[in-house]
Write a protein that holds these residues in place. Structure first.
Motif, PDB file in Angstrom:
ATOM      1  N   PHE A  32       0.844  -1.191   0.000  1.00  0.00           N
ATOM      2  CA  PHE A  32       0.000   0.000   0.000  1.00  0.00           C
ATOM      3  C   PHE A  32       0.876   1.237   0.000  1.00  0.00           C
ATOM      4  O   PHE A  32       1.934   1.279   0.604  1.00  0.00           O
ATOM      5  CB  PHE A  32      -1.010  -0.069   1.148  1.00  0.00           C
ATOM      6  N   ASP A  33       0.448   2.235  -0.745  1.00  0.00           N
ATOM      7  CA  ASP A  33       1.190   3.469  -0.911  1.00  0.00           C
ATOM      8  C   ASP A  33       0.542   4.612  -0.148  1.00  0.00           C
ATOM      9  O   ASP A  33       1.201   5.349   0.561  1.00  0.00           O
ATOM     10  CB  ASP A  33       1.272   3.832  -2.402  1.00  0.00           C
ATOM     11  N   HIS A  34      -0.768   4.758  -0.304  1.00  0.00           N
ATOM     12  CA  HIS A  34      -1.451   5.845   0.379  1.00  0.00           C
ATOM     13  C   HIS A  34      -2.951   5.599   0.466  1.00  0.00           C
ATOM     14  O   HIS A  34      -3.479   4.743  -0.227  1.00  0.00           O
ATOM     15  CB  HIS A  34      -1.190   7.189  -0.307  1.00  0.00           C
ATOM     16  N   PHE A  57       1.701   8.041  11.034  1.00  0.00           N
ATOM     17  CA  PHE A  57       1.721   9.107  10.025  1.00  0.00           C
ATOM     18  C   PHE A  57       2.047  10.400  10.780  1.00  0.00           C
ATOM     19  O   PHE A  57       1.164  11.113  11.229  1.00  0.00           O
ATOM     20  CB  PHE A  57       0.369   9.210   9.308  1.00  0.00           C
ATOM     21  N   THR A  58       3.336  10.672  10.933  1.00  0.00           N
ATOM     22  CA  THR A  58       3.781  11.694  11.876  1.00  0.00           C
ATOM     23  C   THR A  58       4.139  13.033  11.244  1.00  0.00           C
ATOM     24  O   THR A  58       4.251  14.025  11.954  1.00  0.00           O
ATOM     25  CB  THR A  58       4.997  11.187  12.665  1.00  0.00           C
ATOM     26  N   ARG A  59       4.324  13.082   9.947  1.00  0.00           N
ATOM     27  CA  ARG A  59       4.726  14.337   9.300  1.00  0.00           C
ATOM     28  C   ARG A  59       3.539  14.950   8.569  1.00  0.00           C
ATOM     29  O   ARG A  59       3.053  14.400   7.587  1.00  0.00           O
ATOM     30  CB  ARG A  59       5.865  14.092   8.319  1.00  0.00           C
ATOM     31  N   GLU A  60       3.108  16.112   9.056  1.00  0.00           N
ATOM     32  CA  GLU A  60       1.982  16.784   8.405  1.00  0.00           C
ATOM     33  C   GLU A  60       2.476  17.497   7.150  1.00  0.00           C
ATOM     34  O   GLU A  60       3.502  18.161   7.155  1.00  0.00           O
ATOM     35  CB  GLU A  60       1.323  17.786   9.355  1.00  0.00           C
ATOM     36  N   MET A  61       1.711  17.345   6.078  1.00  0.00           N
ATOM     37  CA  MET A  61       2.042  17.967   4.802  1.00  0.00           C
ATOM     38  C   MET A  61       1.133  19.183   4.601  1.00  0.00           C
ATOM     39  O   MET A  61      -0.010  19.178   5.019  1.00  0.00           O
ATOM     40  CB  MET A  61       1.836  16.972   3.659  1.00  0.00           C
ATOM     41  N   ASP A  62       1.637  20.195   3.938  1.00  0.00           N
ATOM     42  CA  ASP A  62       0.861  21.400   3.659  1.00  0.00           C
ATOM     43  C   ASP A  62       0.347  21.328   2.222  1.00  0.00           C
ATOM     44  O   ASP A  62       1.050  21.707   1.287  1.00  0.00           O
ATOM     45  CB  ASP A  62       1.729  22.638   3.874  1.00  0.00           C
ATOM     46  N   ILE A  63      -0.875  20.797   2.078  1.00  0.00           N
ATOM     47  CA  ILE A  63      -1.482  20.631   0.756  1.00  0.00           C
ATOM     48  C   ILE A  63      -2.875  21.242   0.814  1.00  0.00           C
ATOM     49  O   ILE A  63      -3.713  20.810   1.612  1.00  0.00           O
ATOM     50  CB  ILE A  63      -1.549  19.135   0.361  1.00  0.00           C
ATOM     51  N   GLU A 108       7.185   8.842   8.673  1.00  0.00           N
ATOM     52  CA  GLU A 108       8.460   9.537   8.864  1.00  0.00           C
ATOM     53  C   GLU A 108       9.395   9.321   7.680  1.00  0.00           C
ATOM     54  O   GLU A 108      10.119  10.223   7.286  1.00  0.00           O
ATOM     55  CB  GLU A 108       9.115   9.063  10.165  1.00  0.00           C
ATOM     56  N   SER A 109       9.349   8.126   7.095  1.00  0.00           N
ATOM     57  CA  SER A 109      10.215   7.836   5.948  1.00  0.00           C
ATOM     58  C   SER A 109       9.675   8.432   4.650  1.00  0.00           C
ATOM     59  O   SER A 109      10.370   8.456   3.647  1.00  0.00           O
ATOM     60  CB  SER A 109      10.358   6.320   5.783  1.00  0.00           C
ATOM     61  N   GLY A 110       8.432   8.906   4.680  1.00  0.00           N
ATOM     62  CA  GLY A 110       7.841   9.512   3.489  1.00  0.00           C
ATOM     63  C   GLY A 110       7.344   8.514   2.468  1.00  0.00           C
ATOM     64  O   GLY A 110       6.947   8.889   1.366  1.00  0.00           O
ATOM     65  N   ASP A 111       7.334   7.227   2.819  1.00  0.00           N
ATOM     66  CA  ASP A 111       6.950   6.214   1.829  1.00  0.00           C
ATOM     67  C   ASP A 111       5.463   5.873   1.840  1.00  0.00           C
ATOM     68  O   ASP A 111       4.999   5.104   1.008  1.00  0.00           O
ATOM     69  CB  ASP A 111       7.788   4.946   1.995  1.00  0.00           C
ATOM     70  N   ARG A 112       4.694   6.419   2.791  1.00  0.00           N
ATOM     71  CA  ARG A 112       3.245   6.189   2.856  1.00  0.00           C
ATOM     72  C   ARG A 112       2.581   7.461   3.349  1.00  0.00           C
ATOM     73  O   ARG A 112       3.175   8.218   4.106  1.00  0.00           O
ATOM     74  CB  ARG A 112       2.906   5.076   3.854  1.00  0.00           C
ATOM     75  N   PHE A 113       1.344   7.692   2.915  1.00  0.00           N
ATOM     76  CA  PHE A 113       0.621   8.820   3.475  1.00  0.00           C
ATOM     77  C   PHE A 113      -0.860   8.530   3.571  1.00  0.00           C
ATOM     78  O   PHE A 113      -1.385   7.627   2.935  1.00  0.00           O
ATOM     79  CB  PHE A 113       0.883  10.122   2.703  1.00  0.00           C
ATOM     80  N   PHE A 114      -1.520   9.315   4.414  1.00  0.00           N
ATOM     81  CA  PHE A 114      -2.956   9.220   4.637  1.00  0.00           C
ATOM     82  C   PHE A 114      -3.494  10.633   4.502  1.00  0.00           C
ATOM     83  O   PHE A 114      -3.127  11.520   5.274  1.00  0.00           O
ATOM     84  CB  PHE A 114      -3.230   8.676   6.041  1.00  0.00           C
ATOM     85  N   GLY A 115      -4.348  10.847   3.516  1.00  0.00           N
ATOM     86  CA  GLY A 115      -4.914  12.160   3.279  1.00  0.00           C
ATOM     87  C   GLY A 115      -6.418  12.153   3.466  1.00  0.00           C
ATOM     88  O   GLY A 115      -7.096  11.182   3.143  1.00  0.00           O
ATOM     89  N   VAL A 116      -6.930  13.257   4.014  1.00  0.00           N
ATOM     90  CA  VAL A 116      -8.367  13.428   4.220  1.00  0.00           C
ATOM     91  C   VAL A 116      -8.767  14.726   3.538  1.00  0.00           C
ATOM     92  O   VAL A 116      -8.128  15.759   3.742  1.00  0.00           O
ATOM     93  CB  VAL A 116      -8.714  13.494   5.723  1.00  0.00           C
ATOM     94  N   THR A 117      -9.810  14.665   2.722  1.00  0.00           N
ATOM     95  CA  THR A 117     -10.292  15.865   2.054  1.00  0.00           C
ATOM     96  C   THR A 117     -11.810  15.926   2.130  1.00  0.00           C
ATOM     97  O   THR A 117     -12.468  14.913   2.370  1.00  0.00           O
ATOM     98  CB  THR A 117      -9.809  15.928   0.587  1.00  0.00           C
ATOM     99  N   GLU A 118     -12.322  17.116   1.923  1.00  0.00           N
ATOM    100  CA  GLU A 118     -13.763  17.324   2.025  1.00  0.00           C
ATOM    101  C   GLU A 118     -14.450  17.045   0.697  1.00  0.00           C
ATOM    102  O   GLU A 118     -14.007  17.483  -0.356  1.00  0.00           O
ATOM    103  CB  GLU A 118     -14.048  18.769   2.446  1.00  0.00           C
TER     104      GLU A 118
END
Length: 121
Positions: free
Chosen positions: A5-7, A31-37, A46-56
């Protein structure tokens, strides 16, 4: 294939209503690093190899799909159940043994999206 799984891109009908929940839960899940998107609440590993995003997505309706996260131990399931509860999780079931060698907690975010944290012993 070493990584399966990637994201995760998750939709909620009201991002402001869900934001506090995910700001507490996602770091506890790794998922410890918050991204500004713009338009997203997104955290990556932390390694940047996976992310979890939530959008409206105002028309989004939660359904019977469930995202399940692996825990290394029953203690980790218990810890994450506490984080989810403190963050405002709804419909919490467990943590408990559901079958031999399967310990889990089930819960929903404030918008009704379903989650599970489980360990297999």
């Amino acid at each position: 294939m070493s990584r399966i799984f990637d994201h995760i891109d998750l939709r909620v009908p009201d991002l402001a209503a869900a934001e506090g929940f995910y700001r507490q839960l996602l770091p506890a899940l790794g998922f410890t690093r918050e991204m500004d998107i713009e338009g997203w609440l997104q955290f990556e590993s932390e390694s940047g190899d996976r992310f979890f995003g939530v959008t409206e997505s105002p028309g989004h309706r939660a359904n019977e799909n469930r995202i399940a996260f692996h825990a290394k131990s029953a203690g980790e399931v218990d810890r994450l159940a506490g984080v989810a509860k403190a963050a405002g999780a709804r419909e919490i079931e467990g943590p408990m043994d559901y079958e031999e060698a399967y310990y889990a907690v089930f819960f929903e975010d404030p918008c009704g999206n379903r989650f599970e944290v489980a360990c297999r012993r």
